[in-house]
Design an enzyme around this catalytic site. Structure first.
Site, PDB file in Angstrom:
ATOM      1  N   THR A 282       0.856  -1.196   0.000  1.00  0.00           N
ATOM      2  CA  THR A 282       0.000   0.000   0.000  1.00  0.00           C
ATOM      3  C   THR A 282       0.889   1.242   0.000  1.00  0.00           C
ATOM      4  OG1 THR A 282      -1.694  -1.216   1.205  1.00  0.00           O
ATOM      5  CG2 THR A 282      -1.870   1.175   1.213  1.00  0.00           C
TER       6      THR A 282
ATOM      7  N   HIS B  77       2.622   1.716  -3.418  1.00  0.00           N
ATOM      8  CA  HIS B  77       1.643   2.274  -4.369  1.00  0.00           C
ATOM      9  C   HIS B  77       1.435   3.776  -4.125  1.00  0.00           C
ATOM     10  CE1 HIS B  77      -2.449   1.877  -6.481  1.00  0.00           C
ATOM     11  NE2 HIS B  77      -2.613   2.989  -5.789  1.00  0.00           N
ATOM     12  N   GLU B  78       1.195   4.148  -2.866  1.00  0.00           N
ATOM     13  CA  GLU B  78       0.885   5.551  -2.565  1.00  0.00           C
ATOM     14  C   GLU B  78       2.090   6.457  -2.797  1.00  0.00           C
ATOM     15  OE1 GLU B  78      -2.033   6.536  -2.339  1.00  0.00           O
ATOM     16  OE2 GLU B  78      -3.041   4.633  -1.965  1.00  0.00           O
TER      17      GLU B  78
ATOM     18  N   ASP C 224      -2.583   5.555 -18.648  1.00  0.00           N
ATOM     19  CA  ASP C 224      -1.875   6.260 -17.589  1.00  0.00           C
ATOM     20  C   ASP C 224      -0.794   7.172 -18.173  1.00  0.00           C
ATOM     21  OD1 ASP C 224      -0.092   4.403 -18.475  1.00  0.00           O
ATOM     22  OD2 ASP C 224       0.275   3.455 -16.539  1.00  0.00           O
TER      23      ASP C 224
END
Ligand SMILES: [Zn+2]
Length: 412
Positions: free
Chosen positions: A214, A217-218, A237
């Site tokens: 997580t 990703h962030e 993207d």
């Protein structure tokens, strides 16, 4: 179309419950009117024109972790924090053990981003302080509204966002398990928020968010890249080497995962860190994503100031320690220390953790990249005369492209 898509995402989250990954970054950026994470980066450049900093140098980012807790479970251990830093230093260097799980078809696209993270050793006031701030809060939970970033709202104020990556670890009331600000956000809000039991690999972590992905990703959002499906049906993207997908992926599909917008038989790159798959299913960034992320550190990039941050080096603290929490770094990586630093006449390079200086090239540059001197080292301890340099900050590079250390040198 966008609102329809968001509704669908929210519906599926509600249906599937908390085991479905949900990242609040895109929704947050739209609400705040930040112009990323779009299919062009925030400098208006395409991936072809994105710039690097010193070509392929290792970028080291000082990190401060704000642990906000309302009960002892939420007050995660130092070991849990350090397990997260270890994951970041593996994922952004493609040293993750599960890199071997990348399908053969995508292996040539997988990148060592040459970005690393250290726990800050110096606080914004110049005092020696380890970058873990623990704070009790009356708030039982937070939402995607930045309250955790302000002491007045029950959170903890950011450290200088030009020098530190701020990470707030807290209990999130919404279904989002994390969100990030894009590179052009307000300094007091800049950083990443992670749900406390989706952070690191030990302690309170829960399946399927128990491998630290997580935060990987962030933090990639924080460096300006978007979700791999472009937050749109068959969206882009803006990165050339990530295939289009019809939507995000959940859990862990089998390779190949094809859809109507798959460009070829390899299908979705669901093992990319920017999809919504389980932590154990993700294992790669691409070369295009690497280029886009490093672009924010280039001379004109929003995060260029990090190349001059020296907050990883405790020898540069100027005031008495304010907090002394013993934090042990897991698996310390080989490195070099400059002593003394700041230096006036002569400095010594000291290898740490088995780093071998012998035969390495040492070059000194100005922060704008002008080469001041270069030499080859011939012993394990080396002295270098810098008496002719003017006062200021310099960048010292040791070693070749595949094994390069980059250090900040301050000349008094
Ligand atoms: Zn996301």
């Amino acid at each position: 179309m966008k609102s329809l898509l968001i509704s669908c995402v929210l519906l599926s989250i509600t249906t599937l419950g908390f085991a479905q990954r949900s990242c609040g970054s895109t929704e947050y950026a739209r609400r705040m009117n930040y112009n990323v994470f779009s299919n062009q980066d925030n400098l208006g450049q395409t991936s072809q024109t994105a710039r690097d900093t010193f070509a392929n140098e290792i970028i080291t980012i000082p990190v401060v972790i704000h642990v906000l807790y309302n009960n002892s479970t939420q007050n995660i251990s130092d070991a849990q924090v350090m397990s997260q830093l270890r994951v970041l230093n593996e994922d952004f260097r493609r040293l993750n053990a599960d890199a071997s799980q990348t399908p053969e078809a995508f292996k040539s696209s997988a990148a060592d981003c040459r970005i690393m993270f250290c726990l800050a050793q110096v606080n914004p006031r110049g005092a020696a302080q380890k970058g873990i701030v623990r704070k009790f809060t009356n708030r039982t939970s937070f939402s995607v509204d930045d309250d955790m970033k302000f002491s007045a709202a029950g959170g903890d104020d950011a450290w200088d966002a030009k020098k530190y990556l701020n990470i707030w670890v807290c209990n999130m009331q919404s279904n989002s398990i994390g969100y990030a600000t894009p590179p052009n956000s307000e300094a007091v809000r800049d950083g990443v928020v992670i749900q406390y039991d989706c952070f690191g690999t030990v302690g309170t972590v829960r399946y399927p968010f128990n491998k630290g992905r997580t935060a990987t990703h962030e933090i990639a959002h924080w460096m300006g890249i978007s979700h791999i499906w472009g937050d749109n049906s068959c969206g882009s993207d803006g990165i050339d080497d990530t295939p289009r997908q019809s939507n995000y992926n959940s859990n862990c599909p089998s390779f190949p995962k094809l859809s109507s917008c798959s460009p070829n038989a390899n299908g979705d790159m669901f093992m990319n860190f920017m999809d919504y798959t389980n932590d154990a299913c993700m294992n790669m960034f691409t070369n295009g994503q690497k280029q886009r992320m490093r672009n924010v550190f280039s001379g004109t990039g929003y995060r260029n100031s990090f190349l001059k941050s020296y907050a990883c080096d405790s020898s540069l603290a100027t005031a008495a320690p304010s907090v002394t929490e013993p934090v042990k770094q897991e698996k310390p990586l080989p490195s070099v220390v400059i002593y003394p630093n700041p230096v006036q006449e002569q400095m010594q390079l000291m290898p740490v953790n088995g780093y071998d200086l012998k035969g390495k090239t040492v070059s000194i540059y100005t922060p704008s990249g002008v080469l001041m001197s270069t030499r080859i080292l011939n012993a394990s301890t080396n002295k270098i005369d810098v008496s002719t340099l003017k006062q200021g900050i310099y960048v010292l590079k040791i070693g070749d492209n595949n094994d390069r250390q980059v250090l900040k040198l301050i000349k008094n």
